[in-house]
Design a protein around this motif. Structure first.
Motif, PDB file in Angstrom:
ATOM      1  N   ASN A  48      28.398  46.994  37.166  1.00  0.00           N
ATOM      2  CA  ASN A  48      27.133  47.657  36.831  1.00  0.00           C
ATOM      3  C   ASN A  48      27.340  49.161  36.778  1.00  0.00           C
ATOM      4  OD1 ASN A  48      26.488  48.982  39.490  1.00  0.00           O
ATOM      5  ND2 ASN A  48      26.594  46.868  40.199  1.00  0.00           N
ATOM      6  N   THR A  49      26.368  49.827  36.133  1.00  0.00           N
ATOM      7  CA  THR A  49      26.397  51.297  36.078  1.00  0.00           C
ATOM      8  C   THR A  49      25.423  51.872  37.092  1.00  0.00           C
ATOM      9  OG1 THR A  49      24.719  51.236  34.364  1.00  0.00           O
ATOM     10  CG2 THR A  49      27.019  51.395  33.631  1.00  0.00           C
ATOM     11  N   LYS A  50      25.034  51.054  38.068  1.00  0.00           N
ATOM     12  CA  LYS A  50      23.956  51.439  39.004  1.00  0.00           C
ATOM     13  C   LYS A  50      24.504  51.875  40.357  1.00  0.00           C
ATOM     14  CE  LYS A  50      21.118  49.807  35.883  1.00  0.00           C
ATOM     15  NZ  LYS A  50      20.352  50.715  35.022  1.00  0.00           N
ATOM     16  N   ASN A  51      25.751  52.217  40.366  1.00  0.00           N
ATOM     17  CA  ASN A  51      26.343  52.708  41.606  1.00  0.00           C
ATOM     18  C   ASN A  51      26.457  51.630  42.693  1.00  0.00           C
ATOM     19  OD1 ASN A  51      27.616  54.913  42.605  1.00  0.00           O
ATOM     20  ND2 ASN A  51      25.829  55.681  43.725  1.00  0.00           N
ATOM     21  N   GLY A  52      26.569  50.361  42.262  1.00  0.00           N
ATOM     22  CA  GLY A  52      26.753  49.272  43.232  1.00  0.00           C
ATOM     23  C   GLY A  52      28.168  49.280  43.776  1.00  0.00           C
ATOM     24  N   PRO A  53      28.413  48.506  44.816  1.00  0.00           N
ATOM     25  CA  PRO A  53      29.745  48.460  45.424  1.00  0.00           C
ATOM     26  C   PRO A  53      30.815  48.014  44.423  1.00  0.00           C
ATOM     27  CG  PRO A  53      28.179  47.174  46.689  1.00  0.00           C
ATOM     28  CD  PRO A  53      27.467  47.598  45.460  1.00  0.00           C
ATOM     29  N   VAL A  54      31.977  48.598  44.540  1.00  0.00           N
ATOM     30  CA  VAL A  54      33.075  48.280  43.617  1.00  0.00           C
ATOM     31  C   VAL A  54      34.306  47.833  44.391  1.00  0.00           C
ATOM     32  CG1 VAL A  54      32.340  49.789  41.733  1.00  0.00           C
ATOM     33  CG2 VAL A  54      33.770  50.723  43.568  1.00  0.00           C
ATOM     34  N   GLU A  55      35.160  47.087  43.682  1.00  0.00           N
ATOM     35  CA  GLU A  55      36.392  46.589  44.294  1.00  0.00           C
ATOM     36  C   GLU A  55      37.347  47.737  44.614  1.00  0.00           C
ATOM     37  OE1 GLU A  55      36.755  44.208  40.933  1.00  0.00           O
ATOM     38  OE2 GLU A  55      38.212  45.465  39.904  1.00  0.00           O
ATOM     39  N   ASP A  56      38.281  47.450  45.507  1.00  0.00           N
ATOM     40  CA  ASP A  56      39.237  48.473  45.936  1.00  0.00           C
ATOM     41  C   ASP A  56      40.656  47.919  45.771  1.00  0.00           C
ATOM     42  OD1 ASP A  56      40.875  50.239  47.213  1.00  0.00           O
ATOM     43  OD2 ASP A  56      39.916  50.048  49.200  1.00  0.00           O
ATOM     44  N   PRO A  57      41.313  48.214  44.621  1.00  0.00           N
ATOM     45  CA  PRO A  57      42.642  47.639  44.363  1.00  0.00           C
ATOM     46  C   PRO A  57      43.682  48.025  45.403  1.00  0.00           C
ATOM     47  CG  PRO A  57      41.767  48.796  42.430  1.00  0.00           C
ATOM     48  CD  PRO A  57      40.865  49.127  43.573  1.00  0.00           C
ATOM     49  N   SER A  58      43.411  49.055  46.203  1.00  0.00           N
ATOM     50  CA  SER A  58      44.422  49.481  47.174  1.00  0.00           C
ATOM     51  C   SER A  58      44.622  48.439  48.279  1.00  0.00           C
ATOM     52  CB  SER A  58      44.037  50.830  47.795  1.00  0.00           C
ATOM     53  OG  SER A  58      43.019  50.654  48.746  1.00  0.00           O
ATOM     54  N   VAL A  59      43.684  47.480  48.422  1.00  0.00           N
ATOM     55  CA  VAL A  59      43.850  46.472  49.476  1.00  0.00           C
ATOM     56  C   VAL A  59      44.395  45.156  48.918  1.00  0.00           C
ATOM     57  CG1 VAL A  59      42.134  47.479  51.026  1.00  0.00           C
ATOM     58  CG2 VAL A  59      41.409  45.731  49.387  1.00  0.00           C
ATOM     59  N   GLU A  60      44.919  45.195  47.689  1.00  0.00           N
ATOM     60  CA  GLU A  60      45.535  43.986  47.122  1.00  0.00           C
ATOM     61  C   GLU A  60      46.856  43.701  47.833  1.00  0.00           C
ATOM     62  OE1 GLU A  60      44.206  42.069  44.508  1.00  0.00           O
ATOM     63  OE2 GLU A  60      45.817  40.693  45.080  1.00  0.00           O
ATOM     64  N   GLU A  61      47.021  42.445  48.237  1.00  0.00           N
ATOM     65  CA  GLU A  61      48.253  42.039  48.914  1.00  0.00           C
ATOM     66  C   GLU A  61      49.454  42.156  47.968  1.00  0.00           C
ATOM     67  OE1 GLU A  61      49.600  38.114  51.032  1.00  0.00           O
ATOM     68  OE2 GLU A  61      47.429  38.223  51.035  1.00  0.00           O
ATOM     69  N   PRO A  62      50.653  42.472  48.478  1.00  0.00           N
ATOM     70  CA  PRO A  62      51.814  42.477  47.595  1.00  0.00           C
ATOM     71  C   PRO A  62      52.032  41.082  47.001  1.00  0.00           C
ATOM     72  CG  PRO A  62      52.467  42.860  49.893  1.00  0.00           C
ATOM     73  CD  PRO A  62      50.981  42.859  49.851  1.00  0.00           C
ATOM     74  N   PRO A  63      52.553  40.992  45.772  1.00  0.00           N
ATOM     75  CA  PRO A  63      52.729  39.675  45.150  1.00  0.00           C
ATOM     76  C   PRO A  63      53.718  38.807  45.932  1.00  0.00           C
ATOM     77  CG  PRO A  63      53.677  41.423  43.789  1.00  0.00           C
ATOM     78  CD  PRO A  63      52.996  42.091  44.907  1.00  0.00           C
ATOM     79  N   MET A  64      53.481  37.492  45.915  1.00  0.00           N
ATOM     80  CA  MET A  64      54.380  36.563  46.616  1.00  0.00           C
ATOM     81  C   MET A  64      55.088  35.713  45.569  1.00  0.00           C
ATOM     82  SD  MET A  64      53.493  33.646  49.444  1.00  0.00           S
ATOM     83  CE  MET A  64      52.416  34.687  50.390  1.00  0.00           C
ATOM     84  N   LYS A  65      56.426  35.691  45.639  1.00  0.00           N
ATOM     85  CA  LYS A  65      57.196  34.953  44.648  1.00  0.00           C
ATOM     86  C   LYS A  65      57.244  33.481  45.055  1.00  0.00           C
ATOM     87  CE  LYS A  65      61.702  35.462  42.363  1.00  0.00           C
ATOM     88  NZ  LYS A  65      61.449  34.310  41.585  1.00  0.00           N
ATOM     89  N   ILE A  66      56.892  32.613  44.133  1.00  0.00           N
ATOM     90  CA  ILE A  66      56.944  31.167  44.394  1.00  0.00           C
ATOM     91  C   ILE A  66      57.876  30.538  43.370  1.00  0.00           C
ATOM     92  CG2 ILE A  66      55.595  29.014  44.367  1.00  0.00           C
ATOM     93  CD1 ILE A  66      54.809  30.702  46.701  1.00  0.00           C
ATOM     94  N   ASP A  67      58.722  29.640  43.825  1.00  0.00           N
ATOM     95  CA  ASP A  67      59.714  29.031  42.963  1.00  0.00           C
ATOM     96  C   ASP A  67      59.645  27.524  43.189  1.00  0.00           C
ATOM     97  OD1 ASP A  67      61.771  28.866  41.277  1.00  0.00           O
ATOM     98  OD2 ASP A  67      63.328  29.474  42.691  1.00  0.00           O
ATOM     99  N   GLY A  68      59.396  26.740  42.160  1.00  0.00           N
ATOM    100  CA  GLY A  68      59.407  25.287  42.368  1.00  0.00           C
ATOM    101  C   GLY A  68      58.433  24.567  41.476  1.00  0.00           C
TER     102      GLY A  68
END
Ligand code: NDP
Length: 480
Positions: free
Chosen positions: A388-408
């Motif tokens: 929204n453009t109404k100044n609502g809460p926004v996500e914070d990419p800085s708290v994204e977990e590091p990627p986890m490699k999965i094989d199988g």
């Protein structure tokens, strides 16, 4: 003496009489318009909510967690950010099988749950007093619990069902050995360890991941009842744990646990002979030593048991930045099932109840539903969708977990590691002295009363594989 407050209805109107019904004539019938009587009776009918299917019988208290050792190189979680940092917590301990009101000192695994009200939201550590569990796959959980609960026809607990399931599920042997050992009946919550049991993960500000196990070591020492002592206690009181925990805190004897962690570098997970994500395995201390983190202290009894212990809703899904999950299959199943249980038991907005409400700002776009008793959380009624453009809460990419490699490949794998299901139960057995072993044999023999010989034989073969002396001891205790 202080003046008493005025009694009111739940809508706040004063009540003129709380003893006598409104009747037509001296002997006449009660009038429907005595709505205060109707409200009183209706409320009584609604004083219970569905009890937990597991862990129904519980005891809890509030307290503080204090960091005593810096582990910030492993995790960016603010709860661990500096030595001396304190975080409020809410604890709940429980037995697994007994209904609410069951005797406290029955032989059973104990739940050990903590809610850390951190500055980045609530972190729930929903563990047990054992480092492992009976099963390693969430598929087995409802069936396992059925064996611990009442038989559909007799409405009694069934030794036959328990041992039938365990003997067909060798992965249970480690936990069965702990349950039947001295530690199967702690004398009170203060005298047992707590374990996160699952493998979780830590991640730091540099995007590095570590696997982690949580251990809460009792500072009161271990204390346990034998079967005979527990039977005497139950004859005297069924409420031993509530009496002990509540009483100690009222007396100012605050129970403490030392939080220790085992840390495994991310890539080690491919190298260990045991699957480090298997809930039936421990990480030997010799491989991954315990590292001190802090002290947990319980120091306040809640003013209202129902509000803070019955309404407390713990879920492994409640993590905070710096703490993550692992591929542990039972953990993955619990991430769904715990929050789901609370939505059913307490309602859609259970996280807003006082026991569960974060001490930090809560900003989300979930809308209405039963018992939506809080207003638009962030004070901007125009921002009720996102983006929204109404100044609502926004996500914070800085708290994204590091990627986890999965094989199988995606399939249903056989659960095998180099260790197998017998090594660690055997290691535990070999730690016991002769008296501890004898009590283990006797406890198992007592728990096998009434069980079919065919099932007993199947289970004895598992004990033999863990250690020949284990099987021989149980055989002797059973006079076989
Ligand atoms: P260690 O000799 O380093 O440690 C033994 C562990 O066993 C201690 O943590 C002790 O807890 C615990 N213990 C003692 N009696 C019992 C009991 N009746 N029930 C449950 N735990 C008990 O051993 P290793 O790490 O090499 O592991 C050997 C065996 O110890 C494992 O196979 C496992 O069964 C058991 N164990 C291991 C744990 C781990 O995380 N490595 C944790 C708990 C048990 P405490 O220190 O509180 O006395």
């Amino acid at each position: 003496m202080a003046k008493s407050k005025k009694l009111t209805t739940s809508a706040g109107a004063p009540v003129s009489n709380n003893q006598k019904s409104l009747t037509a004539g001296n002997r006449g019938p009660v009038l429907m318009q005595d709505y205060k009587l109707l409200e009183k009776l209706a409320h009584q009918n609604r004083e219970r909510i569905p009890e937990r299917v597991v862990h129904a019988n519980g005891w809890g208290a509030m307290g503080t967690f204090t960091v005593t050792n810096d582990i910030s190189k492993y995790t960016r979680a603010k709860v661990f950010s500096e030595v001396g940092k304190q975080t409020e917590i809410l604890s709940r301990f429980s037995t697994v099988a007994g209904e609410a009101g069951a005797a406290d000192t029955e032989r059973d695994v104990r739940g050990f749950s903590l809610k850390f009200y951190t500055e980045e939201g609530n972190w729930d550590m929903v563990g047990n007093n054992t480092p492992v569990f009976f099963i390693r796959d969430g598929y087995k959980f409802p069936d396992f619990i059925h064996t611990q609960k009442r038989h559909p026809k007799t409405n009694l607990r069934s030794n036959e069902a328990m041992w039938d399931f365990w003997s067909l599920t060798p992965e249970s042997l480690h936990q069965v050995t702990i349950l039947m050992s001295d530690r199967g009946i702690p004398t009170a919550p203060m005298f047992m360890n707590g374990y996160g049991s699952h493998t979780y993960s830590f991640w730091n500000n540099d995007g590095e991941r570590f696997w982690v196990k949580f251990h809460f070591k009792t500072q009161q020492g271990h204390q346990h009842y034998t079967n005979a002592e527990a039977a005497t206690v139950i004859g005297e009181t069924r409420e031993k744990y509530q009496e002990e925990l509540y009483g100690a805190i009222e007396k100012g004897e605050f129970p403490k646990w030392k939080l220790m962690v085992q840390i495994m570098p991310e890539t080690d997970a491919e190298k260990t002979p045991y699957n480090p994500f298997d809930l039936t395995r421990v990480w030997p201390h010799g491989d991954y030593p315990l590292l001190e983190v802090g002290i947990l202290e319980l120091n306040k009894n809640p003013e209202n048991y129902f509000q803070y212990v019955e309404n407390a809703a713990y879920s492994p899904s409640n993590i905070v930045p710096g703490i993550g999950f692992s591929p542990d299959k039972v953990l993955q199943a619990r991430i769904f099932s715990y929050a789901d249980a609370h939505r059913y038991r307490l309602g859609t907005h259970y996280e807003a109840l006082p026991a569960n409400a974060a001490k930090t700002e809560v900003n989300h776009y979930h809308k209405d539903g039963a018992m939506r008793f809080f207003s638009n959380d962030f004070g901007n009624p125009d921002a009720y969708y996102e983006p929204n453009t109404k100044n609502g809460p926004v996500e914070d990419p800085s708290v994204e977990e590091p990627p986890m490699k999965i094989d199988g490949d995606i399939t249903r794998y056989e659960d095998q590691d180099q260790l197998g299901d017998y090594k660690q139960p055997g290691d535990l057995f070999r730690l016991f002295n002769d008296e501890q072993k004898q009590r283990l044999f006797n406890n198992i023999a007592a728990a096998m009363q009434g069980v079919s010989l065919e099932i007993i034989e199947k289970q004895l073969a598992h004990f033999d594989k863990a250690d020949p002396a284990y099987g021989a001891g149980v055989r002797k205790a059973l006079n076989l």
